[in-house]
Design a protein around this motif. Structure first.
Motif, short mmCIF file in Angstrom:
data_model
loop_
_atom_site.label_atom_id
_atom_site.label_comp_id
_atom_site.label_asym_id
_atom_site.label_seq_id
_atom_site.Cartn_x
_atom_site.Cartn_y
_atom_site.Cartn_z
N ASN A 1 58.67 20.57 28.85
CA ASN A 1 58.85 19.57 29.92
C ASN A 1 59.99 19.91 30.88
OD1 ASN A 1 56.91 17.89 28.83
ND2 ASN A 1 58.38 16.80 27.54
N PHE A 2 60.85 20.82 30.47
CA PHE A 2 62.06 21.07 31.28
C PHE A 2 62.23 22.56 31.55
CE2 PHE A 2 62.96 17.27 28.62
CZ PHE A 2 63.03 16.33 29.64
N SER A 3 61.15 23.21 32.01
CA SER A 3 61.20 24.66 32.18
C SER A 3 62.15 25.06 33.31
CB SER A 3 59.81 25.23 32.41
OG SER A 3 59.22 24.54 33.48
N ASP A 4 62.56 24.10 34.14
CA ASP A 4 63.53 24.42 35.19
C ASP A 4 64.97 24.34 34.66
OD1 ASP A 4 63.03 21.70 34.73
OD2 ASP A 4 63.91 21.12 36.67
N LYS A 5 65.15 23.78 33.46
CA LYS A 5 66.51 23.60 32.93
C LYS A 5 66.81 24.51 31.74
CE LYS A 5 67.82 19.40 34.93
NZ LYS A 5 66.66 18.64 35.30
N PHE A 6 65.75 24.88 30.98
CA PHE A 6 65.96 25.66 29.76
C PHE A 6 65.04 26.88 29.74
CE2 PHE A 6 66.72 21.19 28.35
CZ PHE A 6 68.05 21.30 28.00
N ALA A 7 65.56 27.99 29.18
CA ALA A 7 64.72 29.17 28.93
C ALA A 7 64.88 29.55 27.46
CB ALA A 7 65.19 30.31 29.82
N VAL A 8 63.84 30.11 26.87
CA VAL A 8 63.90 30.50 25.46
C VAL A 8 64.34 31.96 25.36
CG1 VAL A 8 62.51 30.89 23.39
CG2 VAL A 8 62.12 28.84 24.79
N SER A 9 65.40 32.22 24.59
CA SER A 9 65.87 33.61 24.49
C SER A 9 65.52 34.24 23.15
CB SER A 9 67.37 33.68 24.74
OG SER A 9 68.05 33.12 23.64
N ALA A 10 65.34 33.45 22.09
CA ALA A 10 65.00 34.04 20.79
C ALA A 10 64.20 33.06 19.94
CB ALA A 10 66.28 34.44 20.06
N LEU A 11 63.23 33.59 19.21
CA LEU A 11 62.42 32.78 18.30
C LEU A 11 62.36 33.50 16.96
CD1 LEU A 11 59.37 31.98 20.65
CD2 LEU A 11 61.26 30.43 20.07
N THR A 12 62.48 32.75 15.86
CA THR A 12 62.37 33.40 14.55
C THR A 12 61.43 32.62 13.65
OG1 THR A 12 64.02 32.30 13.14
CG2 THR A 12 64.88 33.84 14.80
N VAL A 13 60.75 33.36 12.74
CA VAL A 13 59.84 32.72 11.77
C VAL A 13 59.95 33.46 10.44
CG1 VAL A 13 58.24 32.23 13.67
CG2 VAL A 13 57.78 34.18 12.21
N ASN A 14 59.33 32.87 9.44
CA ASN A 14 59.26 33.56 8.16
C ASN A 14 58.08 34.52 8.16
OD1 ASN A 14 60.02 34.04 5.43
ND2 ASN A 14 58.29 32.79 4.79
N SER A 15 56.85 33.97 8.32
CA SER A 15 55.67 34.83 8.25
C SER A 15 54.57 34.47 9.24
CB SER A 15 55.09 34.76 6.83
OG SER A 15 54.72 33.43 6.55
N ASN A 16 54.67 33.33 9.89
CA ASN A 16 53.57 32.87 10.76
C ASN A 16 53.59 33.59 12.11
OD1 ASN A 16 51.57 31.51 12.10
ND2 ASN A 16 52.38 29.44 11.69
N SER A 17 53.21 34.88 12.05
CA SER A 17 53.31 35.69 13.28
C SER A 17 52.21 35.33 14.28
CB SER A 17 53.31 37.18 12.95
OG SER A 17 52.18 37.50 12.19
N ASP A 18 51.10 34.73 13.81
CA ASP A 18 50.03 34.36 14.76
C ASP A 18 50.53 33.30 15.75
OD1 ASP A 18 48.36 36.08 13.49
OD2 ASP A 18 47.40 34.57 12.22
N LEU A 19 51.14 32.24 15.17
CA LEU A 19 51.67 31.19 16.06
C LEU A 19 52.84 31.74 16.89
CD1 LEU A 19 51.82 28.35 17.17
CD2 LEU A 19 53.06 27.62 15.13
N LEU A 20 53.66 32.57 16.26
CA LEU A 20 54.79 33.15 17.00
C LEU A 20 54.30 33.90 18.23
CD1 LEU A 20 57.81 33.87 17.31
CD2 LEU A 20 57.37 35.90 15.92
N LEU A 21 53.23 34.67 18.07
CA LEU A 21 52.73 35.46 19.20
C LEU A 21 52.32 34.55 20.36
CD1 LEU A 21 52.24 38.35 20.11
CD2 LEU A 21 49.91 38.18 19.21
N LYS A 22 51.69 33.42 20.03
CA LYS A 22 51.33 32.46 21.10
C LYS A 22 52.60 31.95 21.78
CE LYS A 22 47.08 30.78 19.02
NZ LYS A 22 46.74 30.00 17.85
N GLN A 23 53.61 31.66 20.97
CA GLN A 23 54.88 31.15 21.53
C GLN A 23 55.53 32.22 22.42
OE1 GLN A 23 57.06 29.99 17.96
NE2 GLN A 23 56.02 28.00 17.86
N ILE A 24 55.44 33.49 21.97
CA ILE A 24 56.03 34.58 22.76
C ILE A 24 55.35 34.66 24.13
CG2 ILE A 24 56.28 37.11 22.92
CD1 ILE A 24 56.43 37.11 19.80
N ASN A 25 54.02 34.58 24.11
CA ASN A 25 53.27 34.71 25.36
C ASN A 25 53.59 33.56 26.31
OD1 ASN A 25 52.10 37.15 24.75
ND2 ASN A 25 50.42 36.21 23.63
#
Ligand code: NDP
Ligand code: MG
Length: 380
Positions: free
Chosen positions: A23-47
């Protein structure tokens, strides 16, 4: 533009944090994401969010996404990867949304860098509150609680002095077994214990809510966040989960923070504090809710809550012992190795048998965690 690091981005808090950030893409940017094993969802988040650093703790799921990463996105693995990312990534706010003791080490690195910590991972404060507060004082890092009760208290404290607080009143929903007899704990199933009446959460905290250990951990968390002794922290059962917690002041006045049970609100507040940003989250309509109830907790039925109060009174490493014992007991219950009713028994044995070390340095905490896990894994 504030840069955000999310430790545990695929969990219930992690996903809700991204829901807020969207909701606030003009105020915040994502610099790092971490997971244990759910790389499928992580990949969607990365994209969608384009972080510079990602960590998948487990090797195999990390290998699965290696080829698909956009250029400029660095992939790390293992516990070392979590720590390296916390040390090397560029960020202003570190969201601690990993579950359990495993959140401690990377969170400590963020604290040492003096970052704002939006903390959901209560276990970090439960096991290492004293040393964490020391690191915060040294680096200037500030912990803003995400846990809804502590966010409520934090919000009630704006403009107030801690010396004018008579007591904190933590509300508890009472979980799925509030109206069940203790005798039913013997045959309580995993599905019943996971079925929380008000909140959608990860498995571990859902079981903690069913045993009320969650509230016990929160009492300890409140102690370290607000610096008040055990006898100034009270738990009140409030099944509707509309009042998220309260502060009673020395003149008898009580302030409460209210809202629907939705973690997006405390997450957003931890990101925007001291400001508030307008959003379109569902609003609380009090006539729809009608009644708010309050009861004293039953410590005889919910023994884990009593054990947590005991551990805080004992001090030293006792909170670390009950936390490690609880993590193993919950894992064993979820694996259907032990009955629900055995969870407090295992924690009680650990509290009795593991030697209490009063030293609060971080190595002692890691040793105590390791020793307790080993002990509780071998209990029947
Ligand atoms: P979840 O189990 O839903 O999510 C945990 C996250 O951490 C996932 O991203 C998971 O990755 C990752 N993770 C788990 N274990 C490890 C590990 N050993 N190493 C690296 N990453 C790991 O938990 P919740 O979101 O429910 O809870 C997170 C924290 O927030 C807990 O401390 C909880 O007590 C607290 N909290 C949660 C609330 C809620 O509403 N859920 C409310 C208040 C506090 P993967 O998906 O790959 O497994
Ligand atoms: Mg809570």
């Amino acid at each position: 533009m504030k840069k955000i690091f999310i430790l545990g981005s695929t969990g219930s808090i992690g996903v809700n944090t991204l829901n807020v950030l969207r909701n606030f893409s003009d105020k915040f940017a994502v610099s790092a994401l971490t997971v244990n094993s759910n790389s499928d969802l992580l990949l969607k988040q990365i994209n969608e969010f384009n972080p510079k650093f990602v960590v998948v703790k487990e090797e195999e799921p990390a290998n699965k996404i290696k080829e698909h990463l956009p250029s400029g996105c660095r992939l790390l693995t293992g516990n070392d990867g979590l720590i390296t990312a916390a040390i090397e990534a560029e960020y202003d706010i570190f969201v601690g949304a990993l579950v359990g003791f495993a959140g401690l080490a990377p969170t400590v690195e963020a604290i040492k860098r003096g970052k704002r910590i939006a903390l959901a991972n209560k276990e970090t404060l439960v096991v290492a509150g004293e040393v964490v507060n020391k690191y915060c004082a040294e680096s200037g890092a500030q912990i803003i609680p995400v846990d809804s009760e502590h966010s409520a208290i934090f919000q009630c404290m704006v403009g107030e002095g801690i010396n004018e607080v008579e007591k904190l009143i933590l509300t508890a929903s009472g979980g799925p077994f509030l109206n069940k007899d203790k005798s039913s704990f013997e045959n309580a199933t995993v599905d019943e214990a996971l079925n929380h009446p008000n909140w959608e959460m990860g498995n571990k905290i859902s079981i903690d809510s069913a045993t009320m250990m969650n509230k016990g951990l929160e009492v300890i968390e409140a102690h370290w966040l607000f610096g008040l002794p055990t006898d100034k922290i009270e738990v009140v059962v409030h099944p509707q989960s509309i009042i998220h917690s309260m502060v009673q002041f020395i003149d008898g006045s009580i302030k409460a923070q209210m809202g629907l049970p939705d973690m997006k609100l405390p997450i957003q507040y931890a990101l925007t504090y001291p400001e508030r940003f307008e959003n379109d989250f569902e609003r609380t309509n009090l006539p729809d809710i009608g009644t708010l109830e309050f009861f004293e907790p039953n410590l005889n039925k919910f023994e884990c809550l009593k054990l947590a109060f005991d551990a805080l009174e004992i001090g030293g490493n006792a909170p670390c012992v009950i936390n490690a014992a609880n993590e193993i007991a919950v894992e064993r219950f979820l694996n259907r190795e032990i009955k629900f009713s055995r969870i407090p028994a295992l924690i009680g044995s650990a509290l009795e048998k593991i030697e209490n070390n009063k030293s609060s340095d971080i190595d002692t905490i890691f040793d105590c965690d390791r020793e307790t896990r080993k002990f509780v894994k071998n209990l029947n």
